[in-house]
Design an enzyme around this catalytic site. Structure first.
Site, PDB file in Angstrom:
ATOM      1  N   GLY A 109     -47.599   4.029  -4.822  1.00  0.00           N
ATOM      2  CA  GLY A 109     -46.936   3.597  -6.046  1.00  0.00           C
ATOM      3  C   GLY A 109     -47.183   2.116  -6.281  1.00  0.00           C
ATOM      4  O   GLY A 109     -47.564   1.383  -5.362  1.00  0.00           O
ATOM      5  N   CYS A 110     -46.969   1.665  -7.516  1.00  0.00           N
ATOM      6  CA  CYS A 110     -47.318   0.279  -7.855  1.00  0.00           C
ATOM      7  C   CYS A 110     -46.398  -0.723  -7.146  1.00  0.00           C
ATOM      8  O   CYS A 110     -46.851  -1.738  -6.643  1.00  0.00           O
ATOM      9  CB  CYS A 110     -47.289   0.071  -9.366  1.00  0.00           C
ATOM     10  SG  CYS A 110     -45.806   0.672 -10.200  1.00  0.00           S
ATOM     11  N   TYR A 111     -45.092  -0.414  -7.107  1.00  0.00           N
ATOM     12  CA  TYR A 111     -44.183  -1.316  -6.388  1.00  0.00           C
ATOM     13  C   TYR A 111     -44.503  -1.386  -4.898  1.00  0.00           C
ATOM     14  O   TYR A 111     -44.554  -2.472  -4.310  1.00  0.00           O
ATOM     15  CB  TYR A 111     -42.738  -0.857  -6.565  1.00  0.00           C
ATOM     16  CG  TYR A 111     -42.103  -1.181  -7.886  1.00  0.00           C
ATOM     17  CD1 TYR A 111     -41.877  -2.496  -8.275  1.00  0.00           C
ATOM     18  CD2 TYR A 111     -41.671  -0.168  -8.735  1.00  0.00           C
ATOM     19  CE1 TYR A 111     -41.250  -2.793  -9.478  1.00  0.00           C
ATOM     20  CE2 TYR A 111     -41.048  -0.458  -9.942  1.00  0.00           C
ATOM     21  CZ  TYR A 111     -40.833  -1.767 -10.312  1.00  0.00           C
ATOM     22  OH  TYR A 111     -40.210  -2.058 -11.498  1.00  0.00           O
TER      23      TYR A 111
END
Lengths: 284, 284, 284, 284
Positions: free
Chosen positions: C93-95
């Protein structure tokens, strides 16, 4: 500014980009030219053909007007052959590229009359990095304003080029607006329509061989050009008023400046015109 | 929508603001009017004088065209006395307020010809809260686009009101643009100048008694109207082309809608026109 | 969704990127894997090692938990060899990319304790193109908010990976914020410092061979990663409190998703890791 | 700066707001105080109780430390009675107001331990009107960054006030971030939870009599405070980690500065505390 432009330096150079302020740029470029170096000048110093117009708008005497005749106005799509042969190219201002590319097909094909209005909207990077209250985030954000209402410095070069295409003086009003975004220029151009036949086809044929100008089916958006070298052009006939509206947009830092300069260099050096300019837009 | 507008309900009401969608608004307002309640309608239902023009632009038959003649177009500065006496006020669209207030002084005083172009730039709140890709942050941010290029719904009411002031049809092109900000409209208006004498004084005298229209010394900015009920108007003579440029701006949610509605209500109810509308802009 | 994944289709494929919604992605990828096609899955379906954690956070039973053990968590810098050998890579995921790259050097080298707080700020594109009031321009512009305060779906994969590096469970609080910009994530990470010796050198050595992670001298800015595949990491010792602060940022659509996926593909296919990912940031 | 503060001038003054730079502000305020004029000082000059801490953070010797003891820290909600009796009020910095109001109920009621992290996000107007590359639109737009990572000047006043409430030193990390918006501060505060009983009720009771602090049901957004004098506070128990998260926000130019100053003036002059501060947020 203390550039020591010696013959030794020039011996290693094929071509120079100059992005100096006006006047300083001419002063740096002329010695280069005299040593046989090709120049793409991104300043305004070689864009105007007449030294008195230069003086009127830039407030200084031109360092050497003898080069004004020779310099090629570097809007590649209109002057491709001349650019390829040039040793001195005057890279256009960011606003003029959007305005001239929007209007050239209609003027050259006699579709419109000479009463022309160009209403341009620009992001803040067009104003450069200089600090001023006008570029302070808290002033620009959530704000729109017109500026240079008594005449923006890019007006004379738009007039000059449109006059040249028309073969007669156009009656041009050009108004610039500051928009709360970083990059991009969108110009909305208005002119009386002489003939609404085949407007779209005229535009498509005009740019049929140009990789970097696209005649779009829908109104273009600056975001579609963010980071790439395209100018998007969209002609619309306003049949209620018998006017032509042309909307164009580009990234002022690419097709409006550095990308245009590379496109010119490619031609001047015999490289493929699109070399290193194939990037897509950064979206969203 | 199932409004039960009974006589009992109306007995307690002096005035109603309607912000319903078009057609639904007329259907809700007419029973109120018939019970003696005054109405300020913020929808488009009573702005156009001709039922066929309404049908052309809104795609539906008007629920009851008999009210179109009676309704007062609620741009207070132009129709103050009629608003004060009205029982039905059609509150203008956000774009028309900026365009009409920009052009009315010049038209009424014969300063300009009838070839008029209005290039308007609007923040996103003008599109309302409806969800669409056009209002998605990632699409709007760092972007400018023209939209409704084949004719925005606010065009006919601008034409109608300018025609009425001129006493003759104007030849109006009106183009709208979406700007990456939430609030504010800025309109740049262009017209051929018949007389450049006293342009500024004509504007100042025209709005001398109007609290909410200011003729500015410098080009106005939407930020100067953020949250307040002012329309700022700035006429500029383009002496190179013999055109008049008028730049105007306002907050589309205040002078362009709700504030304008309160201003009308104040007159209709005999209150001071400026009551509750004295807020300054939120700056910066 | 009606994907007909036949042997014929697969015969022509070496590798597939899946960007389908969770569950649908696993259902599409598993037949591909069984036909010998390599998969980089950008959904969450193969990131978590435990099926019950997947069910807790995504609200559905995993389509086939037997693949959870095999799938390689595709944060290339931490799992380079495993990615190169993998047939199934779960793209982070981006986070998590920003948080894990910020903290991994400190955890692995025992510089910090297990009480970790990650405060992340994300642009709106992280929320995808789905229309919601939360992504409406007028709501996001000139606004900052925390969201998913009771637990963001990316929390368990951050915990899982940090636990794995630490060899013990970390006590992680992860809070996400929505920022009025389109692209970019900046994470500020806080943890008690066990040893402040050589913090900066530890980070530099940890990423010495990584082309896409840079340990910066100054606090990094998301704009420095706009459009490129870099993660910038900046550790700071807060000597007043004996804490380590690590600030990291990346472009959530490049290093936080698609660029990371290409980086993994390059390794899985034996291409140079940096191939097609050399773009600079679009600045400004 | 050459203020001629004479007895004659002071005879006409009840109270003065000073928004001068630090040091200059003290030099202007002290003569006023000595003439019996009440002062609300918006600079940092009277916020810190210890002259050596002032020197450490502001780099100059305090003009007259004898006033430091007397000055009341003007966070009205915490020091209402003292403000009402004060002749010299030190108006808080914009960041401290959000942080202290977020944490005071938990500290005073013993809900949290002393390991506190405050991660604050601020709009650009917090940096004032001074021109710098950091506030240039093209740099701030589409960007997030941490700044003053080695210690922001507002840190010591947050520490001082939290220490005072706790009766013991807290171990505070405070990190500030610049967000691409004009107004607003949002602080996310983290601390170990000693007791999760009645957290929400503790907060509600603490602010039960405060008009300008609201304990919200949902995570607050800076847009909800744009232009008004409210501080919104939202405590959340992170039961996974046994931490308290408190999110607070306010408009840095209202509750974070000028509005807070008026609120203090109201008390010092015996006016109703809310006088002239009832504005709603400008939304959207």
């Amino acid at each position: 500014m203390d550039l020591d432009i010696t013959a030794d330096l020039c011996a290693d150079l094929d071509l120079v980009f100059s992005a100096l302020p006006h006047k300083a740029s001419a002063e740096a470029c002329i010695p280069l030219l005299e040593q046989g170096v090709k120049v793409v000048d991104i300043s305004a110093d070689f864009r105007l053909k007449q030294a008195d117009v230069y003086r009127e708008w830039y407030g200084v005497d031109h360092p050497d007007p003898t080069y004004l005749e020779e310099a090629v106005y570097g809007l590649t799509e209109l002057n491709r052959d001349a650019v390829a042969d040039a040793r001195l190219v005057a890279n256009p201002g960011c606003y003029p590229s959007s305005a001239i590319l929007a209007l050239a097909p209609a003027i050259q094909n006699g579709l419109i009359g000479s009463d022309i209005i160009v209403d341009s909207k620009s992001g803040v990077s067009g104003a450069g990095r200089t600090l001023s209250m006008t570029t302070h985030f808290s002033e620009v954000n959530e704000n729109v304003m017109a500026y240079s209402v008594n005449g923006h410095r890019h007006l004379p070069e738009i007039s000059q080029e449109l006059d040249s295409i028309a073969g007669d003086p156009v009656n041009l009003t050009f108004l610039t607006h500051l928009i709360p975004m970083t990059r991009g220029i969108l110009s909305s151009c208005y002119a009386p329509l002489r003939s609404d036949e085949r407007v779209r086809r005229v535009y498509q044929e005009f740019y049929a061989d140009d990789a970097f100008v696209r005649v779009t089916d829908a109104p273009p958006q600056t975001k579609q050009t963010l980071g790439n070298n395209y100018c998007l052009v969209h002609p619309v006939v306003d049949s209620r008023t018998n006017r032509l509206i042309v909307i164009s947009c580009l990234d002022n830092l690419v097709k409006g400046a550095a990308g245009q300069a590379v496109q010119n260099m490619n031609l001047m050096c015999g490289f493929p015109e699109e070399m290193s300019l194939e990037a897509l837009a950064v979206y969203p």
